[in-house]
Write a protein that holds these residues in place. Structure first.
Motif, PDB file in Angstrom:
ATOM      1  N   SER A  99       0.853  -1.183   0.000  1.00  0.00           N
ATOM      2  CA  SER A  99       0.000   0.000   0.000  1.00  0.00           C
ATOM      3  C   SER A  99       0.885   1.227   0.000  1.00  0.00           C
ATOM      4  CB  SER A  99      -0.915   0.020   1.234  1.00  0.00           C
ATOM      5  OG  SER A  99      -0.150   0.279   2.392  1.00  0.00           O
ATOM      6  N   ALA A 100       0.256   2.380  -0.038  1.00  0.00           N
ATOM      7  CA  ALA A 100       1.009   3.633  -0.034  1.00  0.00           C
ATOM      8  C   ALA A 100       1.767   3.839   1.274  1.00  0.00           C
ATOM      9  CB  ALA A 100       0.061   4.806  -0.278  1.00  0.00           C
ATOM     10  N   LEU A 101       1.418   3.084   2.315  1.00  0.00           N
ATOM     11  CA  LEU A 101       2.065   3.250   3.616  1.00  0.00           C
ATOM     12  C   LEU A 101       3.263   2.318   3.795  1.00  0.00           C
ATOM     13  CD1 LEU A 101      -1.109   3.568   5.883  1.00  0.00           C
ATOM     14  CD2 LEU A 101       0.257   5.396   4.849  1.00  0.00           C
ATOM     15  N   THR A 102       3.499   1.396   2.869  1.00  0.00           N
ATOM     16  CA  THR A 102       4.601   0.462   2.996  1.00  0.00           C
ATOM     17  C   THR A 102       5.701   0.812   2.017  1.00  0.00           C
ATOM     18  OG1 THR A 102       3.735  -1.098   1.361  1.00  0.00           O
ATOM     19  CG2 THR A 102       2.937  -1.343   3.615  1.00  0.00           C
ATOM     20  N   ARG A 128      11.079  -2.052  -3.852  1.00  0.00           N
ATOM     21  CA  ARG A 128      11.336  -1.583  -2.489  1.00  0.00           C
ATOM     22  C   ARG A 128      11.805  -0.142  -2.544  1.00  0.00           C
ATOM     23  NH1 ARG A 128      16.027  -3.731   1.700  1.00  0.00           N
ATOM     24  NH2 ARG A 128      15.464  -2.343   3.438  1.00  0.00           N
ATOM     25  N   ASP A 129      11.123   0.740  -1.825  1.00  0.00           N
ATOM     26  CA  ASP A 129      11.531   2.147  -1.742  1.00  0.00           C
ATOM     27  C   ASP A 129      12.786   2.287  -0.894  1.00  0.00           C
ATOM     28  OD1 ASP A 129       9.513   3.278  -3.298  1.00  0.00           O
ATOM     29  OD2 ASP A 129       8.144   3.468  -1.595  1.00  0.00           O
ATOM     30  N   ARG A 164      10.144   8.363  -5.064  1.00  0.00           N
ATOM     31  CA  ARG A 164      11.078   7.672  -4.184  1.00  0.00           C
ATOM     32  C   ARG A 164      11.920   6.733  -5.041  1.00  0.00           C
ATOM     33  NH1 ARG A 164       6.878   5.810   0.652  1.00  0.00           N
ATOM     34  NH2 ARG A 164       6.009   7.879   1.058  1.00  0.00           N
ATOM     35  N   LEU A 165      13.217   6.935  -5.009  1.00  0.00           N
ATOM     36  CA  LEU A 165      14.103   5.997  -5.687  1.00  0.00           C
ATOM     37  C   LEU A 165      14.095   4.669  -4.948  1.00  0.00           C
ATOM     38  CD1 LEU A 165      17.148   8.306  -6.487  1.00  0.00           C
ATOM     39  CD2 LEU A 165      15.159   7.802  -7.927  1.00  0.00           C
ATOM     40  N   GLY A 166      14.300   3.586  -5.684  1.00  0.00           N
ATOM     41  CA  GLY A 166      14.217   2.294  -5.034  1.00  0.00           C
ATOM     42  C   GLY A 166      14.996   1.225  -5.761  1.00  0.00           C
TER      43      GLY A 166
END
Length: 207
Positions: A99-102, A128-129, A164-166
């Motif tokens: 989700s947007a929170l993970t 993975r952010d 966010r780079l990931g």
């Protein structure tokens, strides 16, 4: 939205049609493919999920992209993308995790209908952010799609969102439509959250 950039040798690309006068961007003998996993939420024109693969190209006006594969889970998006901009959309069945929170997300797509002609998970993505960038990043670009009459359909695009780079990994089924991505490293990955995007201006501009 989850974005990943990979390099693929030119000779391993499928015979995707490009508009006349449009050539792939090459880094040595390799071409640039960008995958977009997108969860379009309610509040826009349509709410649906999409996997779009774009080949980086250039014409006489500079860099652009050509959508060479696109799978969606909404019939209106499928029909509209084909009719307005000649984007080769097909039906897909998606599973999105996270989700947007993970900081982690998992996506998979089966080509075809979920209870019909689906042939199993065609592509799976893991993201993975790692590093958030400040502010909202604005991006402008162009799609250049083959046009049956005019040769080229130019589609302007505008996007802004929190980036966010990931780190990402793609798993593509060998022998499938995206087999050229099987075993390829994702060299650059990012997520774009809370984004706003405008594609086209009603219709693509033939030229």
């Amino acid at each position: 939205m989850f974005v990943g950039l990979s390099l693929v040798p030119r000779q391993e690309l499928p015979g995707w049609p490009l508009p006349p006068g449009v050539r792939p961007v090459r880094l040595g003998r390799r071409c640039v493919l960008v995958t977009f996993w997108v969860d379009y939420r309610p509040g826009g024109t349509l709410a649906y999920r999409e996997l779009l693969v774009a080949l980086a190209v250039r014409d006489g006006r500079g860099p652009a992209a050509c959508a060479v594969e696109a799978w969606v889970d909404d019939e209106r998006s499928l029909a509209g993308g084909r009719a307005l901009w000649n984007v080769p959309k097909e039906r897909g069945h998606f599973v999105f995790g996270g989700s947007a929170l993970t900081s982690r997300a998992r996506m998979s797509v089966e080509r075809g209908e979920p209870a019909g002609d689906a042939v199993g998970p065609s592509v799976t993505g893991l993201h993975r952010d790692l590093l958030p960038l400040p502010g909202r990043l604005p991006v402008r670009g162009r799609l250049l799609q083959p046009h049956p009459v005019h040769g080229v359909c130019e589609v302007p695009m505008r996007l802004s969102g929190r980036v966010r780079l990931g780190r990402a990994r793609l798993v593509a089924a060998p022998g499938g439509p995206l087999a050229c991505l099987a075993g390829r490293k994702v060299l650059l990955a990012a997520s774009v959250r809370g984004f706003r995007m405008t594609v086209g201006s009603g219709e693509g501009r033939p030229r």
